[in-house]
Design a protein around this motif. Structure first.
Motif, PDB file in Angstrom:
ATOM      1  N   HIS A 115     -11.011   5.663   3.642  1.00 56.74           N
ATOM      2  CA  HIS A 115     -10.125   6.236   5.553  1.00 56.74           C
ATOM      3  C   HIS A 115     -10.000   7.668   3.561  1.00 56.74           C
ATOM      4  O   HIS A 115     -10.617   8.457   4.485  1.00 56.74           O
TER       5      HIS A 115
ATOM      6  N   LEU B 102      -2.260  10.978  -0.475  1.00 55.81           N
ATOM      7  CA  LEU B 102      -1.554  11.789   0.122  1.00 55.81           C
ATOM      8  C   LEU B 102      -1.604  13.221   0.079  1.00 55.81           C
ATOM      9  O   LEU B 102      -1.152  14.652  -0.288  1.00 55.81           O
TER      10      LEU B 102
ATOM     11  N   TYR C 198      -0.879   4.666  -0.539  1.00 59.82           N
ATOM     12  CA  TYR C 198      -1.206   6.203   0.531  1.00 59.82           C
ATOM     13  C   TYR C 198       0.077   7.515  -0.744  1.00 59.82           C
ATOM     14  O   TYR C 198      -0.520   8.620   0.160  1.00 59.82           O
TER      15      TYR C 198
ATOM     16  N   ASP D  98       0.532  -1.143   0.022  1.00 62.22           N
ATOM     17  CA  ASP D  98      -0.205   0.159   0.388  1.00 62.22           C
ATOM     18  C   ASP D  98       0.590   1.723   0.196  1.00 62.22           C
ATOM     19  O   ASP D  98       0.269   2.295   0.195  1.00 62.22           O
TER      20      ASP D  98
ATOM     21  N   LYS E  31      -4.254  14.926  -1.886  1.00 61.14           N
ATOM     22  CA  LYS E  31      -5.304  15.776  -0.207  1.00 61.14           C
ATOM     23  C   LYS E  31      -4.427  16.832  -0.454  1.00 61.14           C
ATOM     24  O   LYS E  31      -4.799  17.518  -0.007  1.00 61.14           O
ATOM     25  N   TYR E  32      -2.688  16.516  -0.090  1.00 62.53           N
ATOM     26  CA  TYR E  32      -1.854  18.293  -0.415  1.00 62.53           C
ATOM     27  C   TYR E  32      -2.120  18.797  -0.928  1.00 62.53           C
ATOM     28  O   TYR E  32      -1.737  20.187  -1.104  1.00 62.53           O
TER      29      TYR E  32
ATOM     30  N   TYR F  49       1.853  10.144   9.088  1.00 61.25           N
ATOM     31  CA  TYR F  49       1.306   9.483   8.498  1.00 61.25           C
ATOM     32  C   TYR F  49       2.969   8.332   8.056  1.00 61.25           C
ATOM     33  O   TYR F  49       2.557   7.413   7.598  1.00 61.25           O
TER      34      TYR F  49
ATOM     35  N   THR G 255      -7.960   9.452  11.606  1.00 62.35           N
ATOM     36  CA  THR G 255      -5.873   8.802  11.055  1.00 62.35           C
ATOM     37  C   THR G 255      -5.710   7.873  11.661  1.00 62.35           C
ATOM     38  O   THR G 255      -5.286   6.251  11.514  1.00 62.35           O
TER      39      THR G 255
ATOM     40  N   ASP H 279      -0.191  16.244   8.951  1.00 60.48           N
ATOM     41  CA  ASP H 279      -0.213  14.894   9.120  1.00 60.48           C
ATOM     42  C   ASP H 279       0.397  14.387   7.873  1.00 60.48           C
ATOM     43  O   ASP H 279       0.448  12.593   8.941  1.00 60.48           O
ATOM     44  N   HIS H 280       1.099  14.784   7.272  1.00 59.85           N
ATOM     45  CA  HIS H 280       2.714  14.039   6.475  1.00 59.85           C
ATOM     46  C   HIS H 280       3.444  12.972   7.453  1.00 59.85           C
ATOM     47  O   HIS H 280       3.908  11.789   7.387  1.00 59.85           O
TER      48      HIS H 280
ATOM     49  N   LEU I 130       3.210   4.516   8.785  1.00 56.46           N
ATOM     50  CA  LEU I 130       2.770   3.317   8.337  1.00 56.46           C
ATOM     51  C   LEU I 130       4.485   2.606   8.527  1.00 56.46           C
ATOM     52  O   LEU I 130       4.922   1.454   7.826  1.00 56.46           O
TER      53      LEU I 130
END
Lengths: 283, 283, 283, 283
Positions: free
Chosen positions: B132, B105, B101, B97, B108-109, C101, C129, C97-98, C105
């Motif tokens: 999610h 991510l 991710y 994954d 998202k940014y 994450y 999250t 949040d980076h 991860l």
């Protein structure tokens, strides 16, 4: 402070570290750095120990004898080298001079712990550069008809001059077994490509044709299979579609310098062990 | 400001730049960035023009018509895309994954200028992750007996969902021609090796066996020859003899993320032209 | 195999290595890796020894007692930690949040040898999250009027939860001495600038204004002087004049991940010693 | 093919690109590369246009006149330079020779598109190196009592020799305004630290004391504020706690070479515009 490097390899077994450390301790050798490696595939053990030998309580020869006895008893390969006995390096060049300059300059700055004993070339062109740095220059012409003969002359010269190892600073010639067998795992070549891709001639042109986005250089020990010897160092740099093969040649010079000079440094410092076609390089 | 990208390719000839710029100027398109490239080997010319289209004095269609006319008159290939018409991306994953991710991510940014329309997987495992991030997840089982069928289901889904291009985020499956031919130069794969070395399966294990000192990752367009499609991005990182193949797998993840995400960004921004198996990527 | 790490520091003197190795040998602890460092400026000696403790011939406590006795006799500082006793990590986050994450991860992939015990945040935003990864999330509101109080709540929570060390994953808050003094050299912060340049707020904007060509990120132990604690890791990436401060923020994320995650890995593996405001990090 | 570079800067306004392109088109100048930049903070516009001038349909002077007329009419700054009129470079050195060698070698390999007109030094030491490369060497002694006088001698020499720009290849002297004002934004200095951190003397020692994990080098235009001129290039490399300040000096040489040589290349190719203390460098 004077230091020495002991390298050991053998099938892994218990207690080897303790036994070797005991010998060093008995001789008042103070351990400075100790690194180990274990090949999981076949349980082979490797150790690198650097120690201060300035206050040994015995002759170096006695230490060597004790290591010899122990190695015969429990079975391990070992080499011991003392930093105050500098290795003698021969440089082989053709016409390109960038790797030669990098070695000569880094040596001048005190970064290469070797004696640069001599330079051999198949061309007379770089004689003035050798003289500028005060290094003897030997012109040994070489063509497809006299390759064995030329390599034999080189070997004879190297033996006479007590050469320990050889840097092919873009020598651009395929060595014959005469030279390779005389210095196994002691001839460092730089290939201007990211091995194992792009073996052989014109690697930058191969890289261009493939459209890679990074080009690389590789230093390795020369063996009898072209560009297949144990890899010592590799570097890559970014290129784009706008780079012609000639631009890559240009961009590649600094990389070639780095991988060759790094390899010479590591070999000079006795940090390399070759095992099954790969190099173990202590840091 | 709204912008557009015009890409042109043709055999090199005089005046092409001027003629194209004239069309843009006539429509009040303000040039922001213009890059060119010329392949010397076969005199092919490539141009990338980014322009402000927020104050065009005509319909976009009219601009397109003028480009079409001119291209037929003097002979060039062209594509025109408008930034406000975001491309729709499908992501294909298996069980790993990390690349997924990274894409989710970065999107998202605000770094990926696409709509992530959907995720397809041959396993159900990553459904919760898709949820999610609020992206639809389609489980299309795939095994060696139903590969054509599975790929046809994917193609049908992609067509229905108006997918523009596809990112194989460690999909770990060899695509059939059904999928590849449906999206030529629009399927981006990440290979966890430094192509053209270490093609095919278990590239880190190949790298380990060879004893390389750098490992790499490569993103490329998938074509019908495995791991041979046009390279988009490559990254390398340093390893040592102490890295097992598993350590390389671990170290490789960040690289795989980078080359795939960079490739998706470049494709999304219409900065890539494929020519004779190589990519021209404007910066 | 189970391993342990012994770290020692003291004024340099002869024989310390031998005496420590003897204790380990007596207990049947097999040395795997031994590194040393000497600060030339004040002759301080540091040693890192990793050993196999799976076949100790005595209780761990006995080994500890023998180290304690010896340390009192000849004078050295020491710490001993066993790999099978995982450290408990608390992560503090704000809204970005980076870094969170990346830690979650990398932990999931087995790269971080810790237990992620809990997440604390001054905002509720990242609760989903945390839940997605199955980590308890504690929302401790914090504003300029309740900073001491909030930090006390955090300290109490950390003590209760037996937290060993803390990662500030872009927590964006200036800690009070309450928290800093409770975990000296155990709170890892990531600063989004290349320290010691660009301390304090908006480092990317400072970098932009100065016109730098590289931007950096730095992880360091938090101490009472803002952004001045011992540096653990640093990374830089290339930018150009075309990067706005916002572009730098975007480009900086991957760097911030790397320096924080690397620092957490090194701390978790007991590879760091702090001495006079600098870190000694064994490799 | 002969090429030319036109650089333009002015407050941003509509149509400037079209008007300039029109002038070029009218003269049969074929655009090869066009890059733009806009400073958002104060709406300043910058353009770099490289064009083929081998088939101009008019004298170069006429093209210049047309640009001059247009610039006065609509208000922009511009410079035009032709690649076949090579810039004349002066190199200033002290005793360290690594940057000097890098410039001389890269020039020899055809990577630096300049004439290396002369070398000036405050010491006689590098005369033999200059001679080895066939470059005139001028020894201008300089001490704290004759700095203005020495710089005036240098300026006079540079003017007489029609020097276009100057590379301080680790010149290790603080220039007086006499020299700086004679060549504004035309003197390139290399600082062996990562500016803006570690300004002034002994930057590697400062870096050591701070415990940084990366050391850097910076090339910049010299201005009257020490080490504060517009940054041109920066490079960093990784160090560890084991590096003494002297080790950093050693490691720094290759970086210093790179940033200085890169800066000289960019300046020689007319790719740099200085604006408000920052450099805009077209690629």
């Amino acid at each position: 402070m004077s230091s020495a490097v002991l390298k050991i390899s053998c099938p892994d077994r218990k207690g080897i570290v303790a036994e070797v450390c005991q010998i060093l301790a008995d001789c008042s050798a103070n351990i400075i750095d100790a690194q180990q490696h274990r090949e999981d595939l076949d349980s082979q053990f490797f150790m690198y120990v650097k120690f201060d030998c300035s206050e040994l309580n015995c002759e170096r020869e006695l230490l060597e004898n004790r290591l010899k006895e122990k190695s015969e008893l429990i079975g391990f390969n070992w080499t011991l080298s003392f930093k105050d006995q500098k290795k003698r390096l021969a440089i082989m060049v053709s016409k390109y001079d960038h790797c030669l300059y990098d070695l000569l300059l880094k040596h001048k700055y005190g970064e290469l712990d070797v004696d640069i004993a001599l330079i051999v070339s198949n061309h007379p062109d770089l004689k003035a550069t050798a003289e500028h740095f005060g290094v003897p220059y030997f012109h040994i012409p070489r063509n497809k008809d006299n390759r064995e003969q030329a390599d034999q002359i080189a070997v004879d010269l190297f033996k006479e001059q007590k050469i320990d190892f050889i840097a092919m600073a873009r020598y651009m010639q395929i060595l014959t077994p005469i030279l390779i067998q005389a210095y196994p795992n002691k001839i460092i070549n730089v290939h201007h490509g990211f091995l194992p891709a792009f073996k052989g001639a014109k690697p930058y042109h191969q890289a261009y044709a493939k459209g890679v986005k990074l080009i690389g250089s590789t230093s390795h020990y020369a063996n009898e299979e072209l560009d297949m010897g144990p890899i010592i160092d590799q570097v890559t740099v970014r290129v784009s579609h706008a780079y012609s093969a000639d631009d890559m040649v240009r961009k590649g010079r600094d990389m070639e310098n780095r991988v060759l000079t790094n390899a010479v440094k590591a070999h000079a410092a006795d940090r390399i062990i070759v095992y099954k076609g790969r190099t173990i390089i202590f840091s």
